[in-house]
Write a protein that holds these residues in place. Structure first.
Motif, PDB file in Angstrom:
ATOM      1  N   SER A 186     -32.125   9.736 -42.814  1.00 35.73           N
ATOM      2  CA  SER A 186     -31.559  10.763 -41.945  1.00 35.73           C
ATOM      3  C   SER A 186     -31.493  10.130 -40.571  1.00 35.73           C
ATOM      4  N   SER A 188     -32.102  11.218 -37.841  1.00 33.43           N
ATOM      5  CA  SER A 188     -33.099  11.673 -36.875  1.00 33.43           C
ATOM      6  C   SER A 188     -34.320  10.765 -36.936  1.00 33.43           C
ATOM      7  N   ALA A 192     -38.230  13.759 -44.157  1.00 37.73           N
ATOM      8  CA  ALA A 192     -38.973  14.702 -44.983  1.00 37.73           C
ATOM      9  C   ALA A 192     -40.048  13.977 -45.769  1.00 37.73           C
TER      10      ALA A 192
ATOM     11  N   THR B 417     -33.321  16.510 -41.071  1.00 40.96           N
ATOM     12  CA  THR B 417     -34.318  16.527 -42.126  1.00 40.96           C
ATOM     13  C   THR B 417     -34.908  17.927 -42.297  1.00 40.96           C
ATOM     14  N   LEU B 418     -35.421  18.191 -43.479  1.00 39.81           N
ATOM     15  CA  LEU B 418     -36.025  19.483 -43.832  1.00 39.81           C
ATOM     16  C   LEU B 418     -37.277  19.805 -43.039  1.00 39.81           C
ATOM     17  N   LEU B 432     -36.556  19.652 -51.676  1.00 41.18           N
ATOM     18  CA  LEU B 432     -36.739  18.231 -51.391  1.00 41.18           C
ATOM     19  C   LEU B 432     -35.595  17.373 -51.959  1.00 41.18           C
ATOM     20  N   GLU B 435     -32.637  16.465 -49.845  1.00 48.32           N
ATOM     21  CA  GLU B 435     -32.731  15.410 -48.839  1.00 48.32           C
ATOM     22  C   GLU B 435     -32.935  14.033 -49.454  1.00 48.32           C
ATOM     23  N   LEU B 436     -33.882  13.906 -50.376  1.00 45.87           N
ATOM     24  CA  LEU B 436     -34.168  12.596 -50.972  1.00 45.87           C
ATOM     25  C   LEU B 436     -33.273  12.400 -52.189  1.00 45.87           C
ATOM     26  N   ASP B 437     -32.706  11.206 -52.325  1.00 47.23           N
ATOM     27  CA  ASP B 437     -31.897  10.987 -53.518  1.00 47.23           C
ATOM     28  C   ASP B 437     -32.820  10.672 -54.693  1.00 47.23           C
TER      29      ASP B 437
END
Lengths: 481, 481
Positions: A186, A188, A192, B417-418, B432, B435-437
């Motif tokens: 990300s 940012s 996470a 991000t979360l 989750l 966000e994460l592959d």
């Protein structure tokens, strides 16, 4: 792991996958068989990937064909980390040298692993920023190699090591997956959950192949001041290090060298030995805003004088600064010319205990009757100890092996570590259990198995039963015995 | 994992192992069943270990008896990380609160996990040092909890998060081994091989139980200057954040809050609403040497004015500074009084994109017709968005669930991000995978299994198929339906 073999069919598969950017010619393979140790390991093929996709394709083929994969930067390592000791694929990043992005606002650079450390620094310095980690090899070593080894350098005392600057990674795991962490996942600054990224730094290419790195940058310092001091004994120089540290002077560089090292490097740089012999020297820098540095020399000089320093000087301009640095940076090259061999070890101890380690080192040198030269990053307790010897002399090698064990013991007893910045690789693997206890080793094995169940990623590094090849000859019966 | 049961025999084993420092009384168990979410999970027993050896003994019993182990700090978490959602042992560190060592020269403190963040800060500040990470919960939350969540805070913009300060850990793994990493392995700043330590920070107690932490300290700043600015719209405040960031002003704090949040917190602190309503406010600090800060206000003020700031002020003394901070620190408590419920989410986006996120948040608020209040650490892009609702109102909850999904999507689309600092825990686990592959999730699972093959360490956190308990009622048929 022994006897990996590349079949013609697999070779053709690799060639197709990387559009011919590879070679199985013996002369090429020899070029990728070494690092700065005297150890050799011939790969079966050299691959120069041009993209993460190339890396994905290659590791998939390697997994199927059970070929080891050994990622490689510039091959300047001191512990054998990049040597294909089990054969297989040497994965060299000479074609992935792109600085993809320098985000001046976010102070982050995104680079491919083949970018040379100093090229990155020069690029970002033209934008008013800097990349602090500065291994002595910076003019040739690559960011990928720096990440693999967790490289440090003179400025580590103030700025920390490579790991303190990695804010994101793109990784290829041995199953051919691409994972992006941190800044590369990300945009940012945060991400996470927990981030497997930090685990990769210092893992010597044993967990995943790094294909992109996001690095934190800092503001370039306004001013740097460079000082030099010589001493009548190495103990006095070491005492000055301990006092500077205790006083809290915010040095950005605090390098130490002993008398032989100084004489050797001076002769190498100036073409003649120094006029007066000193037994120890310190190279010191402070950096920051000009106003902040005004009082610094006033704090440093009395400390140096109280430790008996002579020849104290402040570099008056950039030329004089370069001269002092040239001596420091030439040490390794100059020592290489000195004898017929040296064994370079890289221990670290708490800074306050450097004087104790130096005393112990001197005792060991006498006991084994071999010169041991010391220099290094005193500011963070990281010393490079060089046992000078003739590698063809069996008695030298027997005594050097004893000396290495004794030096490691001495460092560990003082609360230190086997490796400040050179990694474990091949040469220190046999000593790892002296530092890490059983539970830590168990976790190390479990994590490695979790990331690389194939066991093909840089095998026999860090964790290995393979004896250190340095002492191979000593295990064979002596000639005439 | 459901239905763990504590037998009397195992209870007696635990009692003996920790010399009675435990309780299976219902009233005690209830006290350890919650955190700052509305989720509850009753442990079968609460254990207050007094030493790493107690922890070793307890995890060995737990492994044999197949009881979950849930480490717990002060229970101030916002995502359920410390809730014993599968029952088992709540491992509370209230008796391990020793600051074992503050090494002023090395700038390192060694503390037990139960030490309260602010107690550490106060102790080291009396020695001229500071510990920068400052979560809003700092007066109650513990270092162990901060490490588990990778806690951040207002000063993160300048100083980074908890992970940037952890230089060593003592860990107990579920097989009962003790592992020491970094500074706690060797007293020097560096350690051999790669260090599993960094992996633990932010792992929410799912990989190992932390029993000792070595933390890097920094010099306490000579001077801190505190500024305040109000704005006619939140967009203007967000624009000022982006401009301050782009200008490179080295702020140590850059906090944002919207108009409702400001009004609510002001009334809470002052007993009455502010005289004039503002729609956004910034709390800004710079810190360092007095000379360096002289020009700072001259750089900040024009930026604030160009964004239409009103009510710009500089705190003239410590009292005025405390007043401003009291408003900021009272936000959560004041919002809690506002309605019959709120759902607090903790996203982060690149700082330059805060204005875009705020616009999107406002659109979502209108679409679901629920107020969404925002405040947070604008300096590092970390915003706390609070959906205000009546938890007993089914329609509110349906719309809140939609809003949460939309807010997460918006943050991820902006490269965010979360979770900035609250972790994943129970409440974000279902998101989750957005966000994460897949490859990153696979590695996360593999590493967790490598460190805790038993699966008993804080189960159903971060990685879980358990639906978010917040929406439990929505999955049941509606009353009267």
């Amino acid at each position: 792991m022994e006897g990996s073999r590349l079949t013609k069919a697999v070779q053709r598969e690799i060639e197709a996958a990387v559009q011919g950017s590879c070679s199985a010619a013996r002369e090429d393979r020899i070029c990728y068989s070494f690092d700065a140790t005297d150890i050799r390991g011939l790969p079966d093929i050299v691959v120069w990937p041009e993209s993460p996709d190339h890396v994905v394709a290659v590791v998939k083929i390697a997994s199927r064909a059970r070929l080891p994969v050994v990622p490689r930067g510039a091959g300047t390592g001191y512990t054998g980390g990049s040597i294909p000791i089990c054969g297989g694929i040497a994965l060299s990043f000479e074609k992935m040298t792109r600085i993809a992005d320098v985000n001046v606002t976010a102070r982050v650079a995104v680079v491919e692993p083949g970018v040379v450390n100093d090229d990155l620094r020069n690029t970002v310095e033209s934008l008013g920023l800097t990349y602090p980690p500065d291994p002595a090899s910076l003019k040739v070593s690559t960011i990928g190699g720096n990440v693999a080894e967790g490289a440090a350098g003179p400025r580590t005392v103030l700025y920390g090591t490579t790991g303190d600057y990695v804010v994101g990674l793109e990784l290829v795991t041995m199953d051919g997956s691409i994972i992006r962490t941190g800044y590369l996942a990300s945009a940012s600054d945060v991400s996470a959950a927990w981030d497997p990224g930090p685990l990769i730094v210092g893992s010597e290419g044993t967990l995943a192949v790094v294909t992109n790195v996001a690095l934190r940058l800092t503001d370039a310092p306004e001013v740097t001041r460079t000082y030099w001091a010589e001493f009548g004994s190495l103990d006095d120089a070491a005492a000055a290090v301990a006092m500077i540290t205790a006083d809290g002077v915010p040095v950005s560089v605090l390098e130490i060298m002993d008398g032989d090292t100084l004489a050797c490097a001076t002769e190498y740089v100036c073409g003649r030995a120094p006029d007066t012999r000193s037994e120890g020297a310190l190279l010191i820098e402070v950096e920051g805003a000009a106003d902040d540095l005004a009082g610094m020399w006033g704090r440093l000089r009395p400390i140096l004088e109280s430790c008996g320093a002579t020849g104290i000087r402040a570099a008056s301009d950039e030329n004089e600064r370069d001269e002092l640095w040239e001596i420091r940076r030439s040490i390794s090259a100059s020592l290489a010319r000195l004898g017929t061999g040296k064994i370079n070890e890289d221990i670290a101890v708490p800074r306050s205990r450097i004087p104790m380690f130096i005393a112990e080192m001197r005792r060991i040198s006498e006991e084994v009757n071999l010169p041991i030269l010391a220099f290094g990053h005193a500011g963070d307790g990281n010393l490079h100890v060089n046992i000078m010897l003739d590698r063809a002399n069996r008695s030298h090698m027997v005594r050097a092996q004893q000396a290495v064990s004794m030096l490691f013991s001495a460092a560990l007893k003082l609360g230190g570590t086997l490796s400040g910045e050179h990694g474990i690789g091949i040469t220190k693997a046999e000593h790892l259990a002296e530092e890490l206890d059983e539970a830590a080793l168990r976790v190390t094995v479990a994590v490695r198995r979790a990331l690389d169940p194939s066991g093909l990623l840089n095998p026999d590094k860090i964790l290995s039963d393979r004896p250190n090849p340095w002492w191979d000859d000593l295990r064979a019966p002596a000639v005439g015995a």
